[in-house]
Design a protein around this motif. Structure first.
Motif, mmCIF file in Angstrom:
data_model
loop_
_atom_site.group_PDB
_atom_site.id
_atom_site.type_symbol
_atom_site.label_atom_id
_atom_site.label_comp_id
_atom_site.label_asym_id
_atom_site.label_seq_id
_atom_site.Cartn_x
_atom_site.Cartn_y
_atom_site.Cartn_z
ATOM 1 N N VAL A 56 9.498 7.623 9.207
ATOM 2 C CA VAL A 56 10.383 8.232 8.201
ATOM 3 C C VAL A 56 11.167 9.425 8.770
ATOM 4 C CG1 VAL A 56 9.086 7.425 6.199
ATOM 5 C CG2 VAL A 56 8.500 9.641 7.212
ATOM 6 N N THR A 61 -1.834 10.308 13.889
ATOM 7 C CA THR A 61 -2.301 9.024 13.356
ATOM 8 C C THR A 61 -1.116 8.228 12.806
ATOM 9 O OG1 THR A 61 -2.802 10.308 11.386
ATOM 10 C CG2 THR A 61 -4.671 9.734 12.818
ATOM 11 N N PHE A 62 -0.020 8.194 13.580
ATOM 12 C CA PHE A 62 1.200 7.514 13.125
ATOM 13 C C PHE A 62 0.911 6.041 12.769
ATOM 14 C CE2 PHE A 62 5.078 5.029 14.331
ATOM 15 C CZ PHE A 62 5.823 5.383 13.219
ATOM 16 N N CYS A 63 1.209 5.696 11.537
ATOM 17 C CA CYS A 63 1.050 4.311 11.044
ATOM 18 C C CYS A 63 -0.349 3.743 11.315
ATOM 19 C CB CYS A 63 2.130 3.411 11.631
ATOM 20 S SG CYS A 63 3.739 3.650 10.853
ATOM 21 N N ILE A 78 4.544 2.105 7.462
ATOM 22 C CA ILE A 78 5.452 3.225 7.197
ATOM 23 C C ILE A 78 4.655 4.510 7.443
ATOM 24 C CG2 ILE A 78 6.791 4.470 5.424
ATOM 25 C CD1 ILE A 78 6.261 0.764 5.118
ATOM 26 N N GLY A 79 5.223 5.405 8.240
ATOM 27 C CA GLY A 79 4.516 6.638 8.546
ATOM 28 C C GLY A 79 5.455 7.690 9.105
ATOM 29 N N TYR A 126 2.540 13.002 12.729
ATOM 30 C CA TYR A 126 1.075 12.841 12.677
ATOM 31 C C TYR A 126 0.593 12.094 13.921
ATOM 32 C CZ TYR A 126 1.262 14.028 7.679
ATOM 33 O OH TYR A 126 1.450 14.654 6.479
ATOM 34 N N GLY A 176 5.383 5.984 -3.285
ATOM 35 C CA GLY A 176 6.401 5.053 -3.781
ATOM 36 C C GLY A 176 7.378 4.525 -2.747
ATOM 37 N N ALA A 177 7.515 5.198 -1.593
ATOM 38 C CA ALA A 177 8.520 4.760 -0.616
ATOM 39 C C ALA A 177 8.268 3.318 -0.172
ATOM 40 C CB ALA A 177 8.527 5.695 0.595
ATOM 41 N N SER A 187 1.828 2.188 3.901
ATOM 42 C CA SER A 187 2.016 3.526 4.483
ATOM 43 C C SER A 187 0.662 4.080 4.908
ATOM 44 C CB SER A 187 2.696 4.462 3.472
ATOM 45 O OG SER A 187 1.866 4.671 2.361
ATOM 46 N N THR A 188 0.706 5.248 5.553
ATOM 47 C CA THR A 188 -0.532 5.920 5.979
ATOM 48 C C THR A 188 -0.615 7.265 5.279
ATOM 49 O OG1 THR A 188 -0.488 4.847 8.134
ATOM 50 C CG2 THR A 188 -1.771 6.872 7.977
ATOM 51 N N HIS A 189 -1.807 7.617 4.831
ATOM 52 C CA HIS A 189 -2.022 8.915 4.171
ATOM 53 C C HIS A 189 -3.271 9.569 4.721
ATOM 54 C CE1 HIS A 189 1.216 9.343 1.259
ATOM 55 N NE2 HIS A 189 1.302 8.032 1.367
ATOM 56 N N GLY A 190 -3.564 10.766 4.189
ATOM 57 C CA GLY A 190 -4.726 11.508 4.689
ATOM 58 C C GLY A 190 -4.561 11.718 6.184
ATOM 59 N N ALA A 191 -5.586 11.463 6.933
ATOM 60 C CA ALA A 191 -5.482 11.521 8.389
ATOM 61 C C ALA A 191 -5.714 10.109 8.904
ATOM 62 C CB ALA A 191 -6.502 12.486 8.958
ATOM 63 N N GLY A 192 -4.683 9.264 8.736
ATOM 64 C CA GLY A 192 -4.800 7.879 9.187
ATOM 65 C C GLY A 192 -5.438 6.955 8.172
ATOM 66 N N GLY A 212 0.857 -1.188 0.000
ATOM 67 C CA GLY A 212 0.000 0.000 0.000
ATOM 68 C C GLY A 212 0.886 1.228 0.000
HETATM 69 C C1 LIG Z 1 -0.713 14.048 2.682
HETATM 70 C C2 LIG Z 1 0.023 13.115 3.614
HETATM 71 C C3 LIG Z 1 -0.628 12.616 4.708
HETATM 72 C C4 LIG Z 1 0.048 11.754 5.606
HETATM 73 N N1 LIG Z 1 -0.630 11.270 6.705
HETATM 74 C C5 LIG Z 1 0.025 10.448 7.564
HETATM 75 C C6 LIG Z 1 -0.645 9.943 8.727
HETATM 76 O O1 LIG Z 1 -1.809 10.203 8.989
HETATM 77 N N2 LIG Z 1 0.054 9.098 9.541
HETATM 78 C C7 LIG Z 1 1.354 8.756 9.306
HETATM 79 O O2 LIG Z 1 1.924 7.980 10.085
HETATM 80 N N3 LIG Z 1 2.009 9.221 8.207
HETATM 81 C C8 LIG Z 1 1.379 10.056 7.343
HETATM 82 N N4 LIG Z 1 2.035 10.529 6.232
HETATM 83 C C9 LIG Z 1 3.437 10.155 6.009
HETATM 84 C C10 LIG Z 1 3.588 9.035 4.985
HETATM 85 O O3 LIG Z 1 3.035 7.816 5.466
HETATM 86 C C11 LIG Z 1 5.066 8.843 4.690
HETATM 87 O O4 LIG Z 1 5.516 9.977 3.980
HETATM 88 C C12 LIG Z 1 5.366 7.583 3.896
HETATM 89 O O5 LIG Z 1 6.763 7.482 3.685
HETATM 90 C C13 LIG Z 1 4.661 7.573 2.568
HETATM 91 O O6 LIG Z 1 4.869 6.304 1.988
HETATM 92 P P1 LIG Z 1 4.559 6.055 0.438
HETATM 93 O O7 LIG Z 1 5.580 6.863 -0.346
HETATM 94 O O8 LIG Z 1 4.739 4.617 0.242
HETATM 95 O O9 LIG Z 1 3.156 6.508 0.174
HETATM 96 C C14 LIG Z 1 1.381 11.398 5.357
HETATM 97 C C15 LIG Z 1 2.033 11.907 4.212
HETATM 98 C C16 LIG Z 1 1.366 12.746 3.358
HETATM 99 C C17 LIG Z 1 2.094 13.282 2.144
#
Ligand SMILES: Cc1cc2nc3c(=O)[nH]c(=O)nc-3n(C[C@H](O)[C@H](O)[C@H](O)COP(=O)(O)O)c2cc1C
Length: 154
Positions: A128, A100-102, A93-94, A98, A13-14, A57-62, A9
């Motif tokens: 990260v 909402t870490f990971c 990965i997070g 945030y 790309g990381a 990884s985690t995006h948005g707000a969790g 997920g």
């Molecule tokens: C818009 C945005 C929202 C993010 N939200 C969270 C979050 O809620 N919790 C968290 O642990 N990391 C969050 N991150 C950090 C990403 O998980 C982290 O940058 C990760 O390396 C992304 O992996 P990916 O490149 O595989 O998508 C967020 C990053 C971005 C850009």
């Protein structure tokens, strides 16, 4: 020879690099691997014994990454105990800035348990902030996970 389905997920790309970094270690230990960059339940044989390594990884707000949302929805629609053939490892990965870490990895871990799956080893999280090269963190951890895996599959 047992196969490990590596499910990814990732939005930026990381996590794809993290998942790919695990492959040589798992294959060196005598398993085959298949990597899924857009996981879908239709590509996995839930009726048979399953071994998954999920890197998410985690995006948005969790939230789950976009490429993982359909799969998470498919999993949530399964019956309780429908994943009783599944053993899995999970890498989150997070970013610890945030709250909402990971969170995606943590909620997926709970979801899989609710569906009867059993985790191998601990949920492993990569921050990260302290691990700017997340592949290095996963390659430090994966040998321990493989040891746990071997105990169950031997
Ligand atoms: C818009 C945005 C929202 C993010 N939200 C969270 C979050 O809620 N919790 C968290 O642990 N990391 C969050 N991150 C950090 C990403 O998980 C982290 O940058 C990760 O390396 C992304 O992996 P990916 O490149 O595989 O998508 C967020 C990053 C971005 C850009």
């Amino acid at each position: 020879m047992s196969n490990i389905e590596i499910l990814v997920g990732s939005t930026l790309g990381a996590t794809e690099y993290v998942a790919e970094a695990t492959q040589p270690f798992i294959e060196e230990a005598g398993f085959t691997t298949k990597i899924h960059f857009t996981p879908n339940i239709d590509d996995l044989d839930l009726a048979s014994e399953q071994l998954w390594l999920i890197c998410v990884s985690t995006h948005g707000a969790g939230d789950y990454p976009d490429n993982f949302k359909v799969f998470a929805e498919q999993l949530s629609e399964l019956d309780v105990q429908q994943l009783s053939n599944l053993r899995f490892g999970i890498v989150g990965i997070g970013d610890s800035n945030y709250d909402t870490f990971c969170f995606a990895a943590k909620k997926l871990d709970l979801l899989l348990s609710e569906k009867g799956a059993n985790r191998i080893g601990d949920l492993f999280t990569i921050d990260v902030v302290s691990s700017p090269i997340p592949e290095d963190a996963v390659t430090d951890w994966i040998p321990t996970w493989i040891e746990d895996l071997k105990k169950l599959t031997n």
